[in-house]
Write a protein that holds these residues in place. Sequence first.
Motif, PDB file in Angstrom:
ATOM      1  N   SER A 176     -22.391  25.331 -17.597  1.00  0.00           N
ATOM      2  CA  SER A 176     -22.868  26.619 -18.192  1.00  0.00           C
ATOM      3  C   SER A 176     -24.229  26.776 -18.583  1.00  0.00           C
ATOM      4  O   SER A 176     -24.880  25.791 -19.414  1.00  0.00           O
ATOM      5  CB  SER A 176     -21.855  26.836 -19.509  1.00  0.00           C
ATOM      6  OG  SER A 176     -22.104  28.061 -20.409  1.00  0.00           O
ATOM      7  N   PRO A 177     -24.896  27.876 -18.397  1.00  0.00           N
ATOM      8  CA  PRO A 177     -26.230  28.118 -18.866  1.00  0.00           C
ATOM      9  C   PRO A 177     -26.699  28.327 -20.286  1.00  0.00           C
ATOM     10  O   PRO A 177     -27.732  28.219 -20.771  1.00  0.00           O
ATOM     11  CB  PRO A 177     -26.781  29.163 -17.967  1.00  0.00           C
ATOM     12  CG  PRO A 177     -25.528  30.122 -17.848  1.00  0.00           C
ATOM     13  CD  PRO A 177     -24.531  29.081 -17.826  1.00  0.00           C
ATOM     14  N   ILE A 178     -25.464  28.558 -21.166  1.00  0.00           N
ATOM     15  CA  ILE A 178     -25.750  28.917 -22.529  1.00  0.00           C
ATOM     16  C   ILE A 178     -24.936  27.858 -23.287  1.00  0.00           C
ATOM     17  O   ILE A 178     -24.983  27.954 -24.722  1.00  0.00           O
ATOM     18  CB  ILE A 178     -25.169  30.422 -22.611  1.00  0.00           C
ATOM     19  CG1 ILE A 178     -23.811  30.511 -22.388  1.00  0.00           C
ATOM     20  CG2 ILE A 178     -26.026  31.280 -22.046  1.00  0.00           C
ATOM     21  CD1 ILE A 178     -23.376  32.014 -22.846  1.00  0.00           C
ATOM     22  N   ALA A 179     -23.827  27.263 -22.956  1.00  0.00           N
ATOM     23  CA  ALA A 179     -22.835  26.510 -24.038  1.00  0.00           C
ATOM     24  C   ALA A 179     -23.382  25.249 -24.442  1.00  0.00           C
ATOM     25  O   ALA A 179     -24.380  24.503 -23.995  1.00  0.00           O
ATOM     26  CB  ALA A 179     -21.742  26.266 -22.840  1.00  0.00           C
ATOM     27  N   PRO A 221     -22.167  33.881 -18.271  1.00  0.00           N
ATOM     28  CA  PRO A 221     -23.701  33.875 -19.051  1.00  0.00           C
ATOM     29  C   PRO A 221     -23.359  34.533 -20.311  1.00  0.00           C
ATOM     30  O   PRO A 221     -24.563  34.324 -21.190  1.00  0.00           O
ATOM     31  CB  PRO A 221     -24.596  34.637 -18.275  1.00  0.00           C
ATOM     32  CG  PRO A 221     -23.746  35.556 -17.396  1.00  0.00           C
ATOM     33  CD  PRO A 221     -22.361  34.791 -17.353  1.00  0.00           C
ATOM     34  N   ARG A 222     -22.388  34.977 -20.692  1.00  0.00           N
ATOM     35  CA  ARG A 222     -22.020  35.489 -22.071  1.00  0.00           C
ATOM     36  C   ARG A 222     -21.134  34.920 -22.842  1.00  0.00           C
ATOM     37  O   ARG A 222     -21.408  34.693 -24.283  1.00  0.00           O
ATOM     38  CB  ARG A 222     -21.782  37.147 -21.926  1.00  0.00           C
ATOM     39  CG  ARG A 222     -21.428  37.736 -23.223  1.00  0.00           C
ATOM     40  CD  ARG A 222     -20.991  39.270 -23.017  1.00  0.00           C
ATOM     41  NE  ARG A 222     -22.092  40.145 -22.643  1.00  0.00           N
ATOM     42  CZ  ARG A 222     -21.825  41.173 -22.260  1.00  0.00           C
ATOM     43  NH1 ARG A 222     -20.833  41.913 -22.488  1.00  0.00           N
ATOM     44  NH2 ARG A 222     -22.819  42.114 -21.721  1.00  0.00           N
ATOM     45  N   HIS A 223     -19.933  34.363 -22.464  1.00  0.00           N
ATOM     46  CA  HIS A 223     -19.118  33.707 -23.170  1.00  0.00           C
ATOM     47  C   HIS A 223     -19.073  32.162 -22.753  1.00  0.00           C
ATOM     48  O   HIS A 223     -18.744  31.916 -21.608  1.00  0.00           O
ATOM     49  CB  HIS A 223     -17.513  34.378 -23.061  1.00  0.00           C
ATOM     50  CG  HIS A 223     -17.661  35.691 -23.083  1.00  0.00           C
ATOM     51  ND1 HIS A 223     -17.289  36.321 -24.642  1.00  0.00           N
ATOM     52  CD2 HIS A 223     -17.606  36.901 -22.445  1.00  0.00           C
ATOM     53  CE1 HIS A 223     -17.225  37.600 -24.418  1.00  0.00           C
ATOM     54  NE2 HIS A 223     -17.480  37.872 -23.232  1.00  0.00           N
ATOM     55  N   ALA A 228     -14.931  31.220 -14.055  1.00  0.00           N
ATOM     56  CA  ALA A 228     -14.137  31.890 -12.946  1.00  0.00           C
ATOM     57  C   ALA A 228     -14.429  30.732 -11.949  1.00  0.00           C
ATOM     58  O   ALA A 228     -15.390  30.121 -11.746  1.00  0.00           O
ATOM     59  CB  ALA A 228     -15.000  32.994 -12.749  1.00  0.00           C
ATOM     60  N   THR A 229     -13.192  30.832 -11.127  1.00  0.00           N
ATOM     61  CA  THR A 229     -13.084  29.901 -10.098  1.00  0.00           C
ATOM     62  C   THR A 229     -12.302  30.654  -8.862  1.00  0.00           C
ATOM     63  O   THR A 229     -11.401  31.522  -9.114  1.00  0.00           O
ATOM     64  CB  THR A 229     -12.208  28.589 -10.367  1.00  0.00           C
ATOM     65  OG1 THR A 229     -11.008  28.995 -11.026  1.00  0.00           O
ATOM     66  CG2 THR A 229     -13.071  27.680 -11.394  1.00  0.00           C
ATOM     67  N   ASP A 296     -26.662  38.490 -14.800  1.00  0.00           N
ATOM     68  CA  ASP A 296     -27.458  37.881 -15.785  1.00  0.00           C
ATOM     69  C   ASP A 296     -26.882  38.206 -17.218  1.00  0.00           C
ATOM     70  O   ASP A 296     -26.831  37.634 -18.084  1.00  0.00           O
ATOM     71  CB  ASP A 296     -28.944  38.033 -15.618  1.00  0.00           C
ATOM     72  CG  ASP A 296     -29.409  36.802 -14.871  1.00  0.00           C
ATOM     73  OD1 ASP A 296     -28.866  36.096 -14.083  1.00  0.00           O
ATOM     74  OD2 ASP A 296     -30.717  36.733 -15.043  1.00  0.00           O
ATOM     75  N   ASP A 297     -26.372  39.643 -17.320  1.00  0.00           N
ATOM     76  CA  ASP A 297     -25.885  40.105 -18.461  1.00  0.00           C
ATOM     77  C   ASP A 297     -24.435  39.896 -18.527  1.00  0.00           C
ATOM     78  O   ASP A 297     -24.030  40.142 -19.929  1.00  0.00           O
ATOM     79  CB  ASP A 297     -26.126  41.550 -18.431  1.00  0.00           C
ATOM     80  CG  ASP A 297     -25.778  42.417 -17.498  1.00  0.00           C
ATOM     81  OD1 ASP A 297     -25.048  41.867 -16.631  1.00  0.00           O
ATOM     82  OD2 ASP A 297     -26.073  43.610 -17.246  1.00  0.00           O
ATOM     83  N   GLY A 298     -23.769  39.248 -17.551  1.00  0.00           N
ATOM     84  CA  GLY A 298     -22.572  38.736 -17.965  1.00  0.00           C
ATOM     85  C   GLY A 298     -21.572  40.177 -17.674  1.00  0.00           C
ATOM     86  O   GLY A 298     -20.252  40.017 -18.046  1.00  0.00           O
ATOM     87  N   ASN A 299     -21.991  41.229 -17.238  1.00  0.00           N
ATOM     88  CA  ASN A 299     -21.068  42.688 -17.105  1.00  0.00           C
ATOM     89  C   ASN A 299     -20.447  42.627 -15.789  1.00  0.00           C
ATOM     90  O   ASN A 299     -19.239  43.298 -15.922  1.00  0.00           O
ATOM     91  CB  ASN A 299     -21.921  43.660 -17.266  1.00  0.00           C
ATOM     92  CG  ASN A 299     -22.610  43.953 -18.767  1.00  0.00           C
ATOM     93  OD1 ASN A 299     -21.883  43.280 -19.753  1.00  0.00           O
ATOM     94  ND2 ASN A 299     -23.717  44.674 -18.775  1.00  0.00           N
TER      95      ASN A 299
END
Length: 502
Positions: A176-179, A221-223, A228-229, A296-299
């Motif tokens: 994860s890039p944010i966790a 990148p948001r949560h 996802a796999t 990048d925005d996770g949308n």
Amino acid sequence: MNRLLFERSTGNVGPNAFARLHAASLVTSLWAAPEYRFDGGERGAAVHDGELSPGNHIWAHQSGVNALALERFEGRILVSGGSDASIKIWDLEQYQSPDQVSINTFKPTGTIPRCSSPSGGNGHRFGVTHLSFYPFDSAAFLSTSFDQTLKLWSTDAAKVSGSFQLGSKVYTHAVSPIASHLLVACGTQHPAVRLVDLRSGANVQSLSGHGGAVLSASWSPRHEHVLATGSVDGTVRLWDIRRAGGAIGLLDLEDSLGLYYNGLLGVDGTGRPMVRRSRLSAKAHSAPVNGLTWTDDGNYIVSAGHDRRIRVWDAATGRNTLASFGPSIQNNQLSGVTMFTSPQGVTPPGKELLFWPNESEVLVMDLHEGTIITRLRSVGPSTAGVRSASGARGGERTVRNRITSLVWRGSGGGGSSSGVVTGGSNTSAAIYSAHLDGQIRAWVPALSRKSERFGSKHEGDSLDLDDDDDEDPDQKGEDRAKKRKALDDVFKSLMGKQITFS
């Protein structure tokens, strides 16, 4: 470009819009840069389309390059993994000759050779399948291999810091890039997704639900707890690793309204994503899913499968946006596909680009319309190989010149804050690609290529790059005089006519 500069100077275009427009023009003008070469120190005779090619040849990994990873802080350290299980570390800012016309040859700053012994040595025994840097520190990176291991490495020392035995062939892994957690999701030949905790060194959790091997994995990148796999059974599952069962839902190719899945639309009282039951027969693709990425925005979630389809999903509702990328998509490899979308700030919202490794070329496509913006075609024959330095016929290996991995260089080497390299350093590049013919190739904006004066001008120089600067001053003055005279003649011919009204 001149018009854009004029609009910026008059205030018609704001600084953020100016940066975004300029960055988008650079991205769409990427071209191959054969002057950037990677020499891994291996020698042999090149075989092109079945015939020996004269001259000296160099390779990053003579046996083929399987994976690439680029650290995201300075964009300086590149790591490559070969089919021969070796790993090499490259410094993209190493000093080069000031002669701008010369070939820029990179040499590895560190090499991790293949380990031939099952019980000893640091390296992998079989081909490297995936590489990634530690999310918050470029001093460490991760690798997985067909030897069923996940390894953590020290970048500076090129030594293994930890090794994890997973018991099955490992096709991919994701961090994860944010966790704040240090969980590595591993996709293996086993249908359960394995989560490895780098802090404890243990397999802390298995996410069960897929009906076959897991070929792709990507964290939101948001949560920070959403994963996802994708699997060979054609399904794409989303997981909340805090839940007991883990599963949030399935992406359904027949759901264009978001009726069956509502996983990321909101959160419940405990802060966890809400869940709605999905159709048990839901599939994202009609064939194995070997590519997954998020914007990048996770949308949005982007998936790719062996059915030669790329699908874009609304991450909030699970809705299939029905973006059509046409019949040009090629996807035959069993291992994971490293596609990516343009970073935030490079393109306007809703105009994101998708970079797709399409066999021997890179397709740059509009993410939502599916239209092809440009094709990046690699230099060289469609099939290539090597013959061992000894010249023995038995040492010959011939492979298709297929792209196996892509990385985006968005900082360092003259990179701008918007994530696009704008030139300045002779080693800067926007994209690096790994190829089965053993090469690592660079793709740079046309503006950077023009400034380096390498080779002849190509089509990219037609993009309003002030080519008049290369002309002789006297010639420029003469051309201006001719244009001025032509305009004067037109003006006089119009104004000299006498007009009467009756």
